[in-house]
Write an enzyme that holds these catalytic residues in place. Structure first.
Site, PDB file in Angstrom:
ATOM      1  CB  CYS A 184      -0.764   0.087   1.325  1.00  0.00           C
ATOM      2  SG  CYS A 184      -1.577   1.440   1.248  1.00  0.00           S
ATOM      3  CB  CYS A 244       0.718   1.075   4.201  1.00  0.00           C
ATOM      4  SG  CYS A 244      -0.630   0.773   5.609  1.00  0.00           S
ATOM      5  CG  ASP A 262      -3.147  13.998  -4.090  1.00  0.00           C
ATOM      6  OD1 ASP A 262      -4.427  13.100  -3.555  1.00  0.00           O
ATOM      7  OD2 ASP A 262      -3.058  14.394  -5.285  1.00  0.00           O
ATOM      8  CG  HIS A 300      -4.499  -1.402   5.286  1.00  0.00           C
ATOM      9  ND1 HIS A 300      -3.711  -0.451   3.692  1.00  0.00           N
ATOM     10  CD2 HIS A 300      -5.073  -1.950   4.140  1.00  0.00           C
ATOM     11  CE1 HIS A 300      -4.528  -0.689   1.978  1.00  0.00           C
ATOM     12  NE2 HIS A 300      -4.713  -1.262   2.777  1.00  0.00           N
ATOM     13  CG  ASN A 314     -13.189   9.640  -4.768  1.00  0.00           C
ATOM     14  OD1 ASN A 314     -13.649   9.744  -4.635  1.00  0.00           O
ATOM     15  ND2 ASN A 314     -11.781   9.958  -5.423  1.00  0.00           N
ATOM     16  CG  HIS A 349      -3.980   3.621   3.430  1.00  0.00           C
ATOM     17  ND1 HIS A 349      -3.540   3.162   4.332  1.00  0.00           N
ATOM     18  CD2 HIS A 349      -4.812   4.271   4.644  1.00  0.00           C
ATOM     19  CE1 HIS A 349      -3.586   3.335   5.645  1.00  0.00           C
ATOM     20  NE2 HIS A 349      -4.187   4.262   5.557  1.00  0.00           N
ATOM     21  CG  HIS A 363      -7.611   8.591   0.158  1.00  0.00           C
ATOM     22  ND1 HIS A 363      -7.419   7.355   0.380  1.00  0.00           N
ATOM     23  CD2 HIS A 363      -7.513   9.565  -0.766  1.00  0.00           C
ATOM     24  CE1 HIS A 363      -7.940   7.197  -1.613  1.00  0.00           C
ATOM     25  NE2 HIS A 363      -8.020   8.424  -2.079  1.00  0.00           N
ATOM     26  CG  HIS A 372      -9.405  13.515  -2.187  1.00  0.00           C
ATOM     27  ND1 HIS A 372      -8.393  13.339  -3.342  1.00  0.00           N
ATOM     28  CD2 HIS A 372     -10.186  11.845  -1.763  1.00  0.00           C
ATOM     29  CE1 HIS A 372      -8.575  12.213  -3.613  1.00  0.00           C
ATOM     30  NE2 HIS A 372      -9.374  11.176  -3.109  1.00  0.00           N
TER      31      HIS A 372
HETATM   32  P1  5GP Z   1      -8.419   8.229  -4.929  1.00  0.00           P
HETATM   33  O1  5GP Z   1      -8.912   8.704  -6.558  1.00  0.00           O
HETATM   34  O2  5GP Z   1      -7.447   6.758  -4.031  1.00  0.00           O
HETATM   35  O3  5GP Z   1      -9.352   9.055  -4.366  1.00  0.00           O
HETATM   36  O4  5GP Z   1      -6.906   9.151  -4.594  1.00  0.00           O
HETATM   37  C1  5GP Z   1      -6.058   8.575  -4.355  1.00  0.00           C
HETATM   38  C2  5GP Z   1      -4.962  10.330  -4.117  1.00  0.00           C
HETATM   39  O5  5GP Z   1      -4.253   9.850  -3.902  1.00  0.00           O
HETATM   40  C3  5GP Z   1      -4.963  10.769  -5.926  1.00  0.00           C
HETATM   41  O6  5GP Z   1      -5.630  12.601  -5.312  1.00  0.00           O
HETATM   42  C4  5GP Z   1      -3.207  10.551  -6.313  1.00  0.00           C
HETATM   43  O7  5GP Z   1      -3.199  11.842  -6.388  1.00  0.00           O
HETATM   44  C5  5GP Z   1      -2.430  10.231  -4.615  1.00  0.00           C
HETATM   45  N1  5GP Z   1      -1.424  10.058  -4.465  1.00  0.00           N
HETATM   46  C6  5GP Z   1      -1.082   9.067  -4.705  1.00  0.00           C
HETATM   47  N2  5GP Z   1      -0.440   8.310  -4.691  1.00  0.00           N
HETATM   48  C7  5GP Z   1       0.623   9.292  -4.184  1.00  0.00           C
HETATM   49  C8  5GP Z   1       1.870   9.462  -3.525  1.00  0.00           C
HETATM   50  O8  5GP Z   1       2.507   8.311  -3.568  1.00  0.00           O
HETATM   51  N3  5GP Z   1       1.971  10.944  -2.636  1.00  0.00           N
HETATM   52  C9  5GP Z   1       0.912  11.153  -2.741  1.00  0.00           C
HETATM   53  N4  5GP Z   1       1.126  12.658  -1.895  1.00  0.00           N
HETATM   54  N5  5GP Z   1       0.118  11.666  -3.212  1.00  0.00           N
HETATM   55  C10 5GP Z   1      -0.583  10.144  -4.202  1.00  0.00           C
HETATM   56 ZN    ZN Z   2      -3.022   1.484   3.600  1.00  0.00          ZN
END
Ligand code: 5GP
Ligand code: ZN
Length: 117
Positions: free
Chosen positions: A8, A11, A34, A50, A91, A102, A104, A106
Site C-alpha cells: 500500500c 502505508c 496530494d 490500513h 472515494n 487505503h 483517505h 480529500h
Molecule cells: P483516490 O483516487 O484513491 O480517491 O485518491 C488517491 C489520491 O492519492 C490521488 O489524488 C493521488 O494523486 C494521490 N496519490 C497517489 N499516490 C500518491 C503518492 O505517492 N503521494 C501523494 N502525496 N499522493 C499520492
Molecule cells: Zn495502507
C-alpha cells in the site's frame, strides 16, 4: 505499531518509505499534500492503520473517523480555505474511482469547485 499493508502506497508514506509533504501528524492520523492536486489546495487525511475504504469501517476502527474529522477544520484554517469553503471527499471502490486502497479523505479548495460526475 500500527498494522500495515506492504503493497500500500499510503502505508509506505506512513512508514516514511515514500516521501511526502506532511501538514499534520500524530500517533493515529496523517495529513499530507496530494501529489497530483486538482485545485490550489488539495491535501489527504488518512488513518495510520490500513483500512481499505469507508466500506471497511466497523466498530473496532471507527475511532479514526472522528480523529480525522476533528482536525479538518483546523487544517482548513491553516491552509486559508476555512472561510471561503472547501470540499471533503472519500472515494470508494471502482465506481467511486478509488485508486489507492487505503481510506483517505480529500480536502480540496482554493477555488470555486464544480459539481459534476
Ligand atoms: P483516490 O483516487 O484513491 O480517491 O485518491 C488517491 C489520491 O492519492 C490521488 O489524488 C493521488 O494523486 C494521490 N496519490 C497517489 N499516490 C500518491 C503518492 O505517492 N503521494 C501523494 N502525496 N499522493 C499520492
Ligand atoms: Zn495502507
Amino acid at each position: 505499531m500500527h498494522n500495515q499493508n506492504n503493497n500500500c502506497v499510503f502505508c509506505k508514506i506512513i512508514a516514511g518509505e515514500i516521501p511526502s509533504k506532511k501538514i499534520y501528524e500524530d500517533e493515529d492520523i496523517l495529513i499530507f499534500y496530494d501529489i497530483n492536486p486538482v485545485a490550489p489546495v488539495h491535501v489527504l487525511a488518512i488513518p495510520k492503520i490500513h483500512i481499505e475504504s469507508l466500506n471497511s469501517i466497523n466498530i473496532d476502527n471507527i475511532e479514526y473517523i472522528p480523529k480525522i474529522f476533528e482536525k479538518i477544520p483546523e487544517i482548513a484554517k491553516n491552509l486559508g480555505i476555512f472561510e471561503d469553503g472547501y470540499r471533503v471527499i472519500t472515494n470508494i471502490g471502482e465506481n467511486g474511482q478509488q485508486s489507492v486502497g487505503h481510506l483517505h479523505f480529500h480536502i480540496i479548495g482554493g477555488r470555486k469547485l464544480k459539481w459534476e460526475f
